[in-house]
Write an enzyme that holds these catalytic residues in place. Structure first.
Site, mmCIF file in Angstrom:
data_model
loop_
_atom_site.group_PDB
_atom_site.id
_atom_site.type_symbol
_atom_site.label_atom_id
_atom_site.label_comp_id
_atom_site.label_asym_id
_atom_site.label_seq_id
_atom_site.Cartn_x
_atom_site.Cartn_y
_atom_site.Cartn_z
ATOM 1 N N ILE A 90 9.745 8.108 -9.348
ATOM 2 C CA ILE A 90 9.207 7.642 -10.684
ATOM 3 C C ILE A 90 10.497 6.876 -11.098
ATOM 4 C CG2 ILE A 90 8.416 8.434 -13.041
ATOM 5 C CD1 ILE A 90 7.059 10.766 -11.658
ATOM 6 N N ASN A 105 2.639 -1.476 -9.954
ATOM 7 C CA ASN A 105 2.874 -0.344 -8.858
ATOM 8 C C ASN A 105 1.613 -0.623 -8.308
ATOM 9 O OD1 ASN A 105 3.799 1.638 -7.285
ATOM 10 N ND2 ASN A 105 2.427 3.003 -8.686
ATOM 11 N N HIS A 107 -0.958 1.616 -5.961
ATOM 12 C CA HIS A 107 -1.120 3.233 -5.688
ATOM 13 C C HIS A 107 -2.083 3.404 -4.753
ATOM 14 C CE1 HIS A 107 -1.013 7.509 -6.418
ATOM 15 N NE2 HIS A 107 -2.481 7.463 -6.439
ATOM 16 N N GLY A 141 4.777 7.550 -17.502
ATOM 17 C CA GLY A 141 4.059 8.343 -17.069
ATOM 18 C C GLY A 141 4.088 8.260 -15.510
ATOM 19 N N ASP A 143 1.959 7.112 -12.621
ATOM 20 C CA ASP A 143 0.741 6.183 -12.429
ATOM 21 C C ASP A 143 -0.211 6.066 -13.282
ATOM 22 O OD1 ASP A 143 1.669 6.153 -9.656
ATOM 23 O OD2 ASP A 143 0.708 8.021 -9.065
HETATM 24 C C1 GRF Z 1 1.614 2.245 0.102
HETATM 25 O O1 GRF Z 1 0.407 2.738 0.498
HETATM 26 C C2 GRF Z 1 1.593 2.451 -1.588
HETATM 27 O O2 GRF Z 1 0.123 2.497 -2.148
HETATM 28 C C3 GRF Z 1 2.318 3.693 -1.882
HETATM 29 O O3 GRF Z 1 3.212 3.785 -0.728
HETATM 30 C C4 GRF Z 1 2.780 2.748 0.501
HETATM 31 C C5 GRF Z 1 3.937 2.101 0.948
HETATM 32 O O4 GRF Z 1 3.861 1.512 2.210
HETATM 33 N N1 GRF Z 1 2.886 3.718 -3.087
HETATM 34 P P1 GRF Z 1 4.566 0.266 2.517
HETATM 35 O O5 GRF Z 1 5.984 0.884 2.656
HETATM 36 O O6 GRF Z 1 4.452 -0.928 1.768
HETATM 37 O O7 GRF Z 1 4.192 0.119 4.023
#
Ligand code: GRF
Length: 226
Positions: A90, A105, A107, A141, A143
């Site tokens: 975070i 970001n 997620h 926060g 996500d």
């Molecule tokens: C992704 O699935 C993203 O959503 C999550 O971490 C993963 C990172 O994958 N936060 P990469 O390093 O981009 O392959």
């Protein structure tokens, strides 16, 4: 050209996707900042000649000091947009304040469901039949910032968390560059209250994922969808 700084902690598949699409989507990845050494994202950046910097938490006496160092490092790249692409910490209040409304970001779940770690595993445990990924603005926060775009994928019988995550990542690799491209074009304005100025035209191709809005990221070399 929109200057994009990417923060990563792992393999960097989203970083690769961002770089692959940058020429035709109108932004440039100007640097990669990590919180770990020896990761795939750094190896890829080196192979592409993208400047990198690692800000290790253990090199700082406490979290606020790491947060301040991270903010300073990010600022040294003069980014227009900071993209957390698999950054597994975070970011702290100093970073958020320095780039308020300019950090996004990706997620691996349909927020606001399943924030935090292990989004795909959380989705499997909950028994949902549809999951996906979310690109959102980062606030203080977990996500929790405004949602910009989402893509859905099915949860299939017999899925493991790894299999579901892989399916979700395929969607991420289209959605994240498309959102950054939309910012670069001015189709999407960020800030305290993000707004889509132009809702992208629906993709015509058959897709394993459904995108909301129906953003498209053309393969490298293809003409821009708009
Ligand atoms: C992704 O699935 C993203 O959503 C999550 O971490 C993963 C990172 O994958 N936060 P990469 O390093 O981009 O392959």
């Amino acid at each position: 050209m929109l200057r994009v700084l990417t923060l990563a902690s792992g393999g960097g598949s989203n970083l690769r996707a961002l770089c692959a699409a940058q020429a035709h989507l109108g932004y440039t990845v100007v640097g990669v900042v990590t919180d770990r050494e020896g990761i795939g994202a750094l190896a890829f950046a080196a192979s592409e000649g993208i400047p990198t910097c690692t800000v290790l938490p253990k090199a700082h006496p406490n979290r606020p000091a790491w947060d301040a160092a991270l903010a300073e490092t990010c600022a040294s790249f003069s980014p227009d947009l900071v993209v957390l692409a698999g950054f597994m910490r975070i970011v702290g209040p100093t970073v958020v304040a320095a780039f308020r409304g300019r950090i996004v970001n990706v997620h691996p779940a349909l927020l606001p469901s399943f924030p935090g770690v292990d989004g795909p595993a959380q989705a499997l445990r909950a028994g949902v039949r549809v999951s996906g990924c979310t690109v959102h603005v980062v606030d203080e926060g977990l996500d929790s910032g405004p949602i910009l775009a989402q893509a859905t994928v099915p949860v299939l019988p017999g899925d493991t968390a790894a299999a579901l995550h892989q399916r979700i990542q395929t969607a991420e690799h289209a959605l994240l560059p498309a959102v950054v491209g939309a910012v670069a074009r001015g189709d999407l304005s960020l800030g305290a209250a993000p707004v889509w100025n132009r809702w992208p035209a629906p993709s015509t191709g058959a897709a394993a994922s459904t995108f909301y809005p129906p953003v498209t990221a053309s393969p490298p070399g293809a003409p821009h969808p708009t």
